[in-house]
Scaffold this active site. Structure first.
Site, PDB file in Angstrom:
ATOM      1  N   SER A   1       0.847  -1.195   0.000  1.00  0.00           N
ATOM      2  CA  SER A   1       0.000   0.000   0.000  1.00  0.00           C
ATOM      3  C   SER A   1       0.885   1.250   0.000  1.00  0.00           C
ATOM      4  O   SER A   1       1.972   1.234   0.583  1.00  0.00           O
ATOM      5  CB  SER A   1      -0.889  -0.044   1.245  1.00  0.00           C
ATOM      6  OG  SER A   1      -2.039   0.738   1.071  1.00  0.00           O
ATOM      7  N   PRO A   2       0.425   2.336  -0.628  1.00  0.00           N
ATOM      8  CA  PRO A   2       1.259   3.548  -0.643  1.00  0.00           C
ATOM      9  C   PRO A   2       1.520   4.049   0.782  1.00  0.00           C
ATOM     10  O   PRO A   2       0.591   4.130   1.586  1.00  0.00           O
ATOM     11  CB  PRO A   2       0.386   4.559  -1.399  1.00  0.00           C
ATOM     12  CG  PRO A   2      -0.628   3.759  -2.129  1.00  0.00           C
ATOM     13  CD  PRO A   2      -0.838   2.518  -1.341  1.00  0.00           C
TER      14      PRO A   2
ATOM     15  N   ALA B   1       2.401   8.522  -1.776  1.00  0.00           N
ATOM     16  CA  ALA B   1       1.746   9.604  -2.503  1.00  0.00           C
ATOM     17  C   ALA B   1       2.808  10.558  -3.030  1.00  0.00           C
ATOM     18  O   ALA B   1       3.616  11.083  -2.264  1.00  0.00           O
ATOM     19  CB  ALA B   1       0.804  10.352  -1.562  1.00  0.00           C
TER      20      ALA B   1
ATOM     21  N   CYS C   1       3.808   7.114   2.849  1.00  0.00           N
ATOM     22  CA  CYS C   1       4.736   8.243   2.917  1.00  0.00           C
ATOM     23  C   CYS C   1       5.968   7.870   3.726  1.00  0.00           C
ATOM     24  O   CYS C   1       5.856   7.254   4.792  1.00  0.00           O
ATOM     25  CB  CYS C   1       4.070   9.435   3.603  1.00  0.00           C
ATOM     26  SG  CYS C   1       2.756  10.167   2.643  1.00  0.00           S
TER      27      CYS C   1
ATOM     28  N   TYR D   1      -7.854  14.227   1.211  1.00  0.00           N
ATOM     29  CA  TYR D   1      -6.988  15.089   0.417  1.00  0.00           C
ATOM     30  C   TYR D   1      -7.803  15.767  -0.699  1.00  0.00           C
ATOM     31  O   TYR D   1      -9.018  15.614  -0.765  1.00  0.00           O
ATOM     32  CB  TYR D   1      -5.773  14.296  -0.090  1.00  0.00           C
ATOM     33  CG  TYR D   1      -4.922  13.820   1.084  1.00  0.00           C
ATOM     34  CD1 TYR D   1      -4.428  14.746   2.002  1.00  0.00           C
ATOM     35  CD2 TYR D   1      -4.675  12.475   1.320  1.00  0.00           C
ATOM     36  CE1 TYR D   1      -3.691  14.339   3.113  1.00  0.00           C
ATOM     37  CE2 TYR D   1      -3.936  12.057   2.429  1.00  0.00           C
ATOM     38  CZ  TYR D   1      -3.456  12.998   3.329  1.00  0.00           C
ATOM     39  OH  TYR D   1      -2.737  12.598   4.428  1.00  0.00           O
TER      40      TYR D   1
ATOM     41  N   LEU E   1      -5.821  -3.102   8.001  1.00  0.00           N
ATOM     42  CA  LEU E   1      -5.676  -4.143   9.017  1.00  0.00           C
ATOM     43  C   LEU E   1      -5.821  -5.552   8.440  1.00  0.00           C
ATOM     44  O   LEU E   1      -6.532  -6.397   8.995  1.00  0.00           O
ATOM     45  CB  LEU E   1      -6.641  -3.891  10.179  1.00  0.00           C
ATOM     46  CG  LEU E   1      -6.247  -2.686  11.051  1.00  0.00           C
ATOM     47  CD1 LEU E   1      -7.283  -2.431  12.160  1.00  0.00           C
ATOM     48  CD2 LEU E   1      -4.870  -2.882  11.691  1.00  0.00           C
TER      49      LEU E   1
HETATM   50  C1  FMN Z   1       3.484   5.502   7.440  1.00  0.00           C
HETATM   51  C2  FMN Z   1       2.233   5.485   6.603  1.00  0.00           C
HETATM   52  C3  FMN Z   1       2.175   6.308   5.487  1.00  0.00           C
HETATM   53  C4  FMN Z   1       1.031   6.288   4.664  1.00  0.00           C
HETATM   54  N1  FMN Z   1       1.013   7.029   3.504  1.00  0.00           N
HETATM   55  C5  FMN Z   1      -0.003   6.878   2.620  1.00  0.00           C
HETATM   56  C6  FMN Z   1       0.073   7.446   1.327  1.00  0.00           C
HETATM   57  O1  FMN Z   1       1.061   8.073   0.930  1.00  0.00           O
HETATM   58  N2  FMN Z   1      -1.003   7.268   0.498  1.00  0.00           N
HETATM   59  C7  FMN Z   1      -2.100   6.544   0.872  1.00  0.00           C
HETATM   60  O2  FMN Z   1      -3.045   6.413   0.094  1.00  0.00           O
HETATM   61  N3  FMN Z   1      -2.160   5.966   2.091  1.00  0.00           N
HETATM   62  C8  FMN Z   1      -1.146   6.093   2.950  1.00  0.00           C
HETATM   63  N4  FMN Z   1      -1.167   5.416   4.147  1.00  0.00           N
HETATM   64  C9  FMN Z   1      -2.283   4.493   4.406  1.00  0.00           C
HETATM   65  C10 FMN Z   1      -1.902   3.073   3.964  1.00  0.00           C
HETATM   66  O3  FMN Z   1      -1.677   2.992   2.588  1.00  0.00           O
HETATM   67  C11 FMN Z   1      -3.002   2.064   4.369  1.00  0.00           C
HETATM   68  O4  FMN Z   1      -4.155   2.383   3.645  1.00  0.00           O
HETATM   69  C12 FMN Z   1      -3.305   2.085   5.860  1.00  0.00           C
HETATM   70  O5  FMN Z   1      -2.105   2.074   6.613  1.00  0.00           O
HETATM   71  C13 FMN Z   1      -4.163   0.902   6.281  1.00  0.00           C
HETATM   72  O6  FMN Z   1      -3.541  -0.322   5.953  1.00  0.00           O
HETATM   73  P1  FMN Z   1      -2.729  -1.201   7.060  1.00  0.00           P
HETATM   74  O7  FMN Z   1      -3.691  -1.464   8.186  1.00  0.00           O
HETATM   75  O8  FMN Z   1      -2.345  -2.449   6.307  1.00  0.00           O
HETATM   76  O9  FMN Z   1      -1.553  -0.394   7.505  1.00  0.00           O
HETATM   77  C14 FMN Z   1      -0.072   5.465   4.996  1.00  0.00           C
HETATM   78  C15 FMN Z   1       0.010   4.667   6.148  1.00  0.00           C
HETATM   79  C16 FMN Z   1       1.140   4.656   6.932  1.00  0.00           C
HETATM   80  C17 FMN Z   1       1.204   3.736   8.129  1.00  0.00           C
END
Ligand code: FMN
Length: 354
Positions: free
Chosen positions: A22-23, A57, A25, A182, A301
């Site tokens: 997943s994207p 992003a 930052c 955003y 999650l």
């Molecule tokens: C450190 C960090 C940076 C993130 N940056 C972005 C981003 O640049 N673009 C985006 O769409 N979501 C961003 N997210 C959200 C994640 O892509 C993801 O949707 C979210 O963490 C939920 O998934 P997970 O439970 O597997 O972590 C970010 C999440 C984290 C933890």
């Protein structure tokens, strides 16, 4: 029935499995440039076995960055290092994906390790920030300037130019970030969009900016490239953006040639209670897939191999995206393959550890 490790082909792009990074930052850029950190971070996850590796992003213009350290793709000069990253991701068997974004009224904040609060010019930030309407994200945030029609045109052009640069760098998946509160989400959601022109009010008007961007971007991409859109399927707030609007939007986006809806949620206003639990957003991917008849990505999650496999096997989504679990363990896909009894993805160099 498909499973987590069954390859999937969309248009001319084949993914070796259904696992995507997943994207996320990294807050590690200067002037938007990718560097060695991004290369090592992203290539490691390709070595780790993911089918698709998204960049974080990348801002389509400097004032679209969330923080001064965000990745950017507003200049041709950004392409060279990104190309190198794509080359490494490809070499280790994954498809490279670029996420294109503009933070709108949530731009110009300190990176999380510096507190995450809004920053102005004195701390590398910038003014003005922009949005659909002149309503700040919170009392701590600056009041944004509502985009003029000319300003909207510039945003559309900037997304198109950024998409062109992404393709030039070799990314095969280009994702428009219309989620998490955003800029594009600030047009979709009636909680923020109070415009009275053709970009505000009715559903058709609120989706107009995203629709125009998608139309223009799809036109410059051949079948060698996939166009994804990440949405917040719900604002989790009454009278906000919701799953019914997301389904209607997804039907429209499908008709315009969008390949996958990446179904996230939330982020439009602060203080919203989101019912977090394993796979808490998967139901949105499932409904959009079924009711808009378009491929979806489930995210949020998802941490366990059986859980991810079940999502694919039961047709809730076509691809799963993992965020934090892939920060903790870049080799998650390899371990999952072993656990679920599939062929190894493990690179030869690590073979004795299988
Ligand atoms: C450190 C960090 C940076 C993130 N940056 C972005 C981003 O640049 N673009 C985006 O769409 N979501 C961003 N997210 C959200 C994640 O892509 C993801 O949707 C979210 O963490 C939920 O998934 P997970 O439970 O597997 O972590 C970010 C999440 C984290 C933890």
């Amino acid at each position: 029935m498909a499973h987590l490790f069954e390859p999937i082909k969309i248009r001319e792009v084949t993914f070796r499995n259904r696992i995507a990074v997943s994207p996320m930052c990294q807050y590690s850029s200067t002037n938007g440039y990718a560097n060695e950190w991004h290369l090592i971070h992203l290539a490691s996850r390709a070595v780790g076995g993911a089918g698709l590796v998204f960049t974080e992003a990348a801002a389509i213009e400097p004032k679209g960055r969330i923080s001064p350290q965000d990745l950017g793709i507003w200049s041709d000069k950004h392409i060279e290092y990104l190309e190198k990253i794509v080359h490494s991701i490809d070499k280790y068997g994954a498809v490279a994906g670029m996420q294109l974004a503009h933070a709108g009224r949530k731009a110009s904040t300190a990176k999380p390790s510096r507190g995450g609060k809004p920053v102005d010019e004195s701390q590398e930030g910038w003014r003005p920030v922009i949005s659909s309407s002149a309503i700040p994200f919170s009392s701590e945030h600056p009041t944004p300037e509502a985009l003029t029609i000319e300003g909207i045109q510039e945003i559309i052009n900037a997304f198109v130019q950024a998409a062109k640069r992404s393709a030039q760098a070799g990314f095969k998946v280009i994702e428009i970030h219309a989620a998490h509160g955003y800029l594009l989400h600030q047009f979709l959601s009636p909680l923020v969009n109070q415009r009275e022109d053709e970009y505000g009010g009715s559903f058709e008007n609120r989706i107009r900016l995203l629709v125009k961007i998608v139309e223009r971007v799809r036109r410059i991409l051949s079948d060698k490239y996939l166009l994804w859109v990440r949405i917040s399927a719900t604002d989790w707030v009454e009278n906000g953006w919701d799953i019914e609007q997301s389904i209607a939007l997804s039907q429209k986006l499908k008709s315009l040639g969008v390949d996958v809806i990446d179904s996230s949620s939330g982020g439009i206003i602060p203080g919203v209670n989101i019912p977090l639990k394993p796979g808490y957003q998967t139901e949105f991917a499932e409904r959009i897939r079924r009711e808009a008849d378009i491929a979806t990505g489930a995210v949020g999650l998802i941490t366990l191999p059986e859980q991810a496999d079940e999502i694919i096997c039961t047709g809730k989504a076509d691809i799963v995206l993992l965020g934090r679990e892939l920060l903790r363990n870049p080799y998650w896909a390899n371990s999952a393959a072993k656990q679920l009894g599939h062929e190894k993805l493990w690179p030869l160099q690590y073979d004795r550890a299988w």
